[in-house]
Design a protein around this motif. Sequence first.
Motif, short mmCIF file in Angstrom:
data_model
loop_
_atom_site.label_atom_id
_atom_site.label_comp_id
_atom_site.label_asym_id
_atom_site.label_seq_id
_atom_site.Cartn_x
_atom_site.Cartn_y
_atom_site.Cartn_z
N PRO A 137 -5.78 -5.54 2.27
CA PRO A 137 -6.40 -5.30 0.96
C PRO A 137 -5.98 -3.98 0.33
N LEU A 138 -6.49 -3.75 -0.91
CA LEU A 138 -6.25 -2.51 -1.65
C LEU A 138 -4.75 -2.23 -1.78
N ASN A 139 -4.04 -3.23 -2.25
CA ASN A 139 -2.60 -3.10 -2.47
C ASN A 139 -2.26 -3.64 -3.86
N PRO A 140 -2.81 -2.99 -4.91
CA PRO A 140 -2.63 -3.51 -6.28
C PRO A 140 -1.18 -3.51 -6.75
N ASN A 141 -0.35 -2.67 -6.17
CA ASN A 141 1.07 -2.65 -6.55
C ASN A 141 1.88 -3.73 -5.84
N GLY A 142 1.27 -4.38 -4.87
CA GLY A 142 1.96 -5.43 -4.14
C GLY A 142 3.10 -4.92 -3.27
N PHE A 143 2.93 -3.74 -2.69
CA PHE A 143 3.97 -3.20 -1.81
C PHE A 143 4.16 -4.11 -0.59
N GLY A 144 5.42 -4.29 -0.21
CA GLY A 144 5.72 -5.07 0.98
C GLY A 144 5.65 -4.21 2.23
N ALA A 145 6.13 -4.75 3.33
CA ALA A 145 6.09 -4.04 4.60
C ALA A 145 7.00 -2.82 4.56
N VAL A 174 -9.04 16.20 -10.37
CA VAL A 174 -8.26 15.31 -9.51
C VAL A 174 -9.14 14.14 -9.11
N VAL A 175 -8.69 12.93 -9.35
CA VAL A 175 -9.50 11.75 -9.07
C VAL A 175 -8.72 10.79 -8.17
N GLN A 176 -9.46 9.88 -7.56
CA GLN A 176 -8.86 8.80 -6.79
C GLN A 176 -9.48 7.49 -7.25
N ASN A 177 -8.65 6.52 -7.51
CA ASN A 177 -9.15 5.21 -7.90
C ASN A 177 -8.36 4.13 -7.18
N PHE A 178 -8.72 2.89 -7.42
CA PHE A 178 -8.08 1.78 -6.73
C PHE A 178 -7.15 1.00 -7.67
N ARG A 179 -6.79 1.60 -8.78
CA ARG A 179 -5.91 0.92 -9.72
C ARG A 179 -4.46 1.01 -9.27
N ALA A 180 -3.64 0.15 -9.83
CA ALA A 180 -2.21 0.19 -9.52
C ALA A 180 -1.60 1.45 -10.10
N TRP A 199 5.00 14.54 8.83
CA TRP A 199 6.27 14.54 8.12
C TRP A 199 6.42 13.21 7.39
N GLN A 200 6.77 13.26 6.11
CA GLN A 200 6.88 12.05 5.31
C GLN A 200 8.30 11.92 4.75
N GLY A 201 8.96 10.81 5.08
CA GLY A 201 10.30 10.56 4.58
C GLY A 201 10.30 9.54 3.47
N TYR A 202 9.26 9.53 2.65
CA TYR A 202 9.11 8.53 1.60
C TYR A 202 8.19 9.10 0.52
N SER A 203 8.10 8.41 -0.59
CA SER A 203 7.14 8.75 -1.63
C SER A 203 5.94 7.82 -1.48
N GLY A 204 4.79 8.40 -1.17
CA GLY A 204 3.62 7.59 -0.87
C GLY A 204 3.24 6.61 -1.94
N GLU A 205 3.33 7.01 -3.20
CA GLU A 205 2.89 6.16 -4.30
C GLU A 205 3.84 5.01 -4.57
N SER A 206 5.03 5.04 -3.99
CA SER A 206 5.98 3.94 -4.19
C SER A 206 6.26 3.19 -2.88
N THR A 207 5.54 3.54 -1.83
CA THR A 207 5.79 2.92 -0.52
C THR A 207 4.52 2.42 0.14
N MET A 208 3.47 3.23 0.11
CA MET A 208 2.24 2.92 0.84
C MET A 208 1.15 2.40 -0.10
N SER A 209 0.43 1.39 0.35
CA SER A 209 -0.70 0.88 -0.41
C SER A 209 -1.87 1.85 -0.32
N HIS A 210 -2.86 1.66 -1.18
CA HIS A 210 -4.06 2.50 -1.10
C HIS A 210 -4.70 2.38 0.28
N PHE A 211 -4.75 1.17 0.80
CA PHE A 211 -5.38 0.95 2.10
C PHE A 211 -4.64 1.69 3.21
N THR A 212 -3.32 1.60 3.23
CA THR A 212 -2.54 2.27 4.27
C THR A 212 -2.73 3.77 4.21
#
Length: 208
Positions: A94-102, A200-206, A121-134
């Motif tokens: 759940p909580l994957n409004p952007n429909g990110f894959g694996a 600074v806010v957090q929401n569940f939108r895409a 350490w992060q080798g990615y951009s969270g907002e383009s890789t990880m869902s809200h749930f992850t």
Amino acid sequence: DAMTAIHVLEILVFLAIIVAITPVLGGYMKRVFSGERTFLDPVLRPFERGIYKVCGVDASKDQTWIDWTVTMLVVNAASLVILYAMQRLQKFLPLNPNGFGAVSPDSSWNTAVSFTTNTNWQGYSGESTMSHFTQMAGLALHNFLSAATGITIAVAVIRGIARERAQGIGNFWQDCTRAILWVLLPLSFLGALFFVSRGVVQNFRADV
């Protein structure tokens, strides 16, 4: 050099803050891990007992260093596997409004190991890789668990030195739970209030 002076000033201010809060925070943490009463006990003690009951553990048992170490390694190994699986299966979670894959296997493993060991350490951009749930249930959880593990290791070492003839060094479940409930969560709550005050806010939108 102006930048060098600023950097030195930042370091000095940081050190001054650490020195200023050490007596207060250190004394508070001593009471927490010694089982002494704190002002948060009326609120947190019921949660602590509930956690032990759900996990089916006896947190009052004094563990030997071998039992303590094995418990710590098992808990963190399990959390590593769960975080890896969460990234690989996030398409179905759940909580994957952007429909990110694996997330790719190598990136999932790197991230799971990194966050479990508190390297983060992060080798990615969270907002383009990880869902809200992850990010919330996986990465944020490890921000607490890995930091709590580091705190409990330090506490166990101190106990091992102080208890010259005792067989046990405490209980990992109890130490880790108290590190999260009494230390990390209150500090995070105060930090969250600061960020909210700054807009600074957090929401569940895409993400757009």
